[in-house]
Design a protein around this motif. Sequence first.
Motif, PDB file in Angstrom:
ATOM      1  N   MET A 180       0.832  -1.207   0.000  1.00 58.18           N
ATOM      2  CA  MET A 180       0.000   0.000   0.000  1.00 58.18           C
ATOM      3  C   MET A 180       0.872   1.265   0.000  1.00 58.18           C
ATOM      4  O   MET A 180       0.620   2.200  -0.773  1.00 58.18           O
ATOM      5  CB  MET A 180      -0.911  -0.007   1.233  1.00 58.18           C
ATOM      6  CG  MET A 180      -1.718   1.262   1.435  1.00 58.18           C
ATOM      7  SD  MET A 180      -2.870   1.103   2.830  1.00 58.18           S
ATOM      8  CE  MET A 180      -1.752   0.712   4.189  1.00 58.18           C
ATOM      9  N   LEU A 181       1.897   1.284   0.832  1.00 59.99           N
ATOM     10  CA  LEU A 181       2.754   2.465   0.900  1.00 59.99           C
ATOM     11  C   LEU A 181       3.588   2.626  -0.369  1.00 59.99           C
ATOM     12  O   LEU A 181       3.888   3.753  -0.786  1.00 59.99           O
ATOM     13  CB  LEU A 181       3.661   2.386   2.127  1.00 59.99           C
ATOM     14  CG  LEU A 181       2.947   2.491   3.477  1.00 59.99           C
ATOM     15  CD1 LEU A 181       3.953   2.366   4.628  1.00 59.99           C
ATOM     16  CD2 LEU A 181       2.187   3.812   3.598  1.00 59.99           C
ATOM     17  N   SER A 182       3.956   1.512  -1.005  1.00 58.83           N
ATOM     18  CA  SER A 182       4.742   1.610  -2.236  1.00 58.83           C
ATOM     19  C   SER A 182       3.929   2.264  -3.351  1.00 58.83           C
ATOM     20  O   SER A 182       4.490   2.962  -4.208  1.00 58.83           O
ATOM     21  CB  SER A 182       5.233   0.228  -2.677  1.00 58.83           C
ATOM     22  OG  SER A 182       4.177  -0.562  -3.217  1.00 58.83           O
ATOM     23  N   ILE A 183       2.625   2.056  -3.361  1.00 57.05           N
ATOM     24  CA  ILE A 183       1.760   2.693  -4.365  1.00 57.05           C
ATOM     25  C   ILE A 183       1.799   4.205  -4.184  1.00 57.05           C
ATOM     26  O   ILE A 183       1.926   4.960  -5.158  1.00 57.05           O
ATOM     27  CB  ILE A 183       0.318   2.161  -4.249  1.00 57.05           C
ATOM     28  CG1 ILE A 183       0.280   0.672  -4.591  1.00 57.05           C
ATOM     29  CG2 ILE A 183      -0.619   2.950  -5.170  1.00 57.05           C
ATOM     30  CD1 ILE A 183      -1.025  -0.004  -4.223  1.00 57.05           C
ATOM     31  N   ILE A 184       1.696   4.648  -2.945  1.00 65.51           N
ATOM     32  CA  ILE A 184       1.760   6.089  -2.672  1.00 65.51           C
ATOM     33  C   ILE A 184       3.115   6.644  -3.081  1.00 65.51           C
ATOM     34  O   ILE A 184       3.212   7.688  -3.736  1.00 65.51           O
ATOM     35  CB  ILE A 184       1.484   6.354  -1.177  1.00 65.51           C
ATOM     36  CG1 ILE A 184       0.065   5.911  -0.820  1.00 65.51           C
ATOM     37  CG2 ILE A 184       1.691   7.841  -0.844  1.00 65.51           C
ATOM     38  CD1 ILE A 184      -0.245   5.970   0.668  1.00 65.51           C
ATOM     39  N   ARG A 185       4.181   5.940  -2.710  1.00 71.77           N
ATOM     40  CA  ARG A 185       5.535   6.411  -3.013  1.00 71.77           C
ATOM     41  C   ARG A 185       5.800   6.464  -4.510  1.00 71.77           C
ATOM     42  O   ARG A 185       6.373   7.433  -5.025  1.00 71.77           O
ATOM     43  CB  ARG A 185       6.543   5.467  -2.348  1.00 71.77           C
ATOM     44  CG  ARG A 185       8.000   5.872  -2.554  1.00 71.77           C
ATOM     45  CD  ARG A 185       8.921   4.737  -2.191  1.00 71.77           C
ATOM     46  NE  ARG A 185       8.721   3.581  -3.071  1.00 71.77           N
ATOM     47  CZ  ARG A 185       8.634   2.327  -2.636  1.00 71.77           C
ATOM     48  NH1 ARG A 185       8.706   2.046  -1.345  1.00 71.77           N
ATOM     49  NH2 ARG A 185       8.462   1.335  -3.514  1.00 71.77           N
ATOM     50  N   ASP A 186       5.369   5.443  -5.225  1.00 71.73           N
ATOM     51  CA  ASP A 186       5.720   5.328  -6.647  1.00 71.73           C
ATOM     52  C   ASP A 186       4.797   6.111  -7.573  1.00 71.73           C
ATOM     53  O   ASP A 186       5.196   6.478  -8.682  1.00 71.73           O
ATOM     54  CB  ASP A 186       5.702   3.853  -7.070  1.00 71.73           C
ATOM     55  CG  ASP A 186       6.747   3.019  -6.342  1.00 71.73           C
ATOM     56  OD1 ASP A 186       7.689   3.610  -5.774  1.00 71.73           O
ATOM     57  OD2 ASP A 186       6.598   1.777  -6.313  1.00 71.73           O
ATOM     58  N   LYS A 187       3.586   6.369  -7.138  1.00 73.95           N
ATOM     59  CA  LYS A 187       2.579   6.954  -8.020  1.00 73.95           C
ATOM     60  C   LYS A 187       2.303   8.439  -7.760  1.00 73.95           C
ATOM     61  O   LYS A 187       1.645   9.097  -8.572  1.00 73.95           O
ATOM     62  CB  LYS A 187       1.259   6.190  -7.880  1.00 73.95           C
ATOM     63  CG  LYS A 187       1.331   4.712  -8.251  1.00 73.95           C
ATOM     64  CD  LYS A 187       1.386   4.514  -9.756  1.00 73.95           C
ATOM     65  CE  LYS A 187       1.248   3.058 -10.118  1.00 73.95           C
ATOM     66  NZ  LYS A 187       1.201   2.850 -11.585  1.00 73.95           N
ATOM     67  N   PHE A 188       2.811   8.973  -6.638  1.00 76.66           N
ATOM     68  CA  PHE A 188       2.453  10.349  -6.289  1.00 76.66           C
ATOM     69  C   PHE A 188       3.671  11.143  -5.848  1.00 76.66           C
ATOM     70  O   PHE A 188       4.588  10.605  -5.223  1.00 76.66           O
ATOM     71  CB  PHE A 188       1.421  10.362  -5.150  1.00 76.66           C
ATOM     72  CG  PHE A 188       0.119   9.698  -5.496  1.00 76.66           C
ATOM     73  CD1 PHE A 188      -0.897  10.410  -6.116  1.00 76.66           C
ATOM     74  CD2 PHE A 188      -0.084   8.357  -5.205  1.00 76.66           C
ATOM     75  CE1 PHE A 188      -2.101   9.791  -6.442  1.00 76.66           C
ATOM     76  CE2 PHE A 188      -1.275   7.729  -5.528  1.00 76.66           C
ATOM     77  CZ  PHE A 188      -2.284   8.444  -6.144  1.00 76.66           C
ATOM     78  N   ASP A 189       3.661  12.427  -6.172  1.00 73.98           N
ATOM     79  CA  ASP A 189       4.638  13.370  -5.640  1.00 73.98           C
ATOM     80  C   ASP A 189       3.955  14.198  -4.547  1.00 73.98           C
ATOM     81  O   ASP A 189       2.740  14.172  -4.395  1.00 73.98           O
ATOM     82  CB  ASP A 189       5.157  14.285  -6.751  1.00 73.98           C
ATOM     83  CG  ASP A 189       5.910  13.505  -7.818  1.00 73.98           C
ATOM     84  OD1 ASP A 189       6.685  12.591  -7.441  1.00 73.98           O
ATOM     85  OD2 ASP A 189       5.722  13.805  -9.018  1.00 73.98           O
ATOM     86  N   ASN A 190       4.738  14.944  -3.790  1.00 73.88           N
ATOM     87  CA  ASN A 190       4.192  15.851  -2.768  1.00 73.88           C
ATOM     88  C   ASN A 190       3.216  15.130  -1.841  1.00 73.88           C
ATOM     89  O   ASN A 190       2.136  15.626  -1.525  1.00 73.88           O
ATOM     90  CB  ASN A 190       3.475  17.035  -3.435  1.00 73.88           C
ATOM     91  CG  ASN A 190       4.392  17.831  -4.332  1.00 73.88           C
ATOM     92  OD1 ASN A 190       5.506  18.176  -3.940  1.00 73.88           O
ATOM     93  ND2 ASN A 190       3.942  18.115  -5.552  1.00 73.88           N
TER      94      ASN A 190
END
Length: 277
Positions: A180-190
């Motif tokens: 779940m956290l990797s999706i946030i890290r890889d797909k979003f900036d800021n």
Amino acid sequence: MYLCINGDIMEDKKINPLLTGSAETMLQSFYARAKYSRKKNAKFYDAKAIELVGKIDYDFSKAEKDSTMSNGVIARTIVFDELVKDFINKNPDCTVVNIACGLDTRFYRMDNGRITWYNVDLPETIEVRDAIYHESGRVSTIGISATDPAWADKVTKRGKMLFIIEGLSMYLTSDENAQMLSIIRDKFDNATVLMECLAKKWVNKERTEKSIQDTGAKFVFGADTFDDLGKAADGFRCIKNDDIIRGMTEIMPILKPFRKLPFLKKITQKILIFEKA
């Protein structure tokens, strides 16, 4: 884990959600917020929860008696509301992604007329939510698992991003939380993340919250600090290791003299605040 609705959802019919496992816990949390909102001098008022409790065909008697669960839900709601409101005040045009939203109504308490808000949960949960709230425009829903990268593509409004992970991480394995956290890290900036975590002391001890135990949900993950996330936190940096103690002291003022005791900090739920590095 499954969910179905018996019959059409109509204004004059009760909603009959049949749930098991972690999905059912959303009803326990929903009821706790409604019950608290009826109290004089409550720190928040969840009008939607009060309105809808009477429209849901569900036995809330166990949630009614489970003060441990209820107090935890209310305390974390108070602190999350504070943290989310502060972020929005500093970033009035931000986008908020509420992961594992259930029947949460925080958007309606936080809306400044400018934010964009996405509520993300399992398809079967979103089916019920959509039937109740009919959300669209600046607040909308995404029916996909939090561990499926496909949900990120449906978040089309970007910019300054806040991700709320409340009432979820304890039901996921370490690998699932990392995904779940990797999706946030890889797909979003800021990206800034507010992630509630069960204190490690309570992992595999869901029996302490009777209404949760009876749903069949299991506490399988806990973290006391950002560092406890280990490799799951790769690509993020810690802002603050927070907790729900100040929320607890709001609903139980008798705890105020003890709020700095290490023991109290050890047993309370944590809210880890971190951002993409």
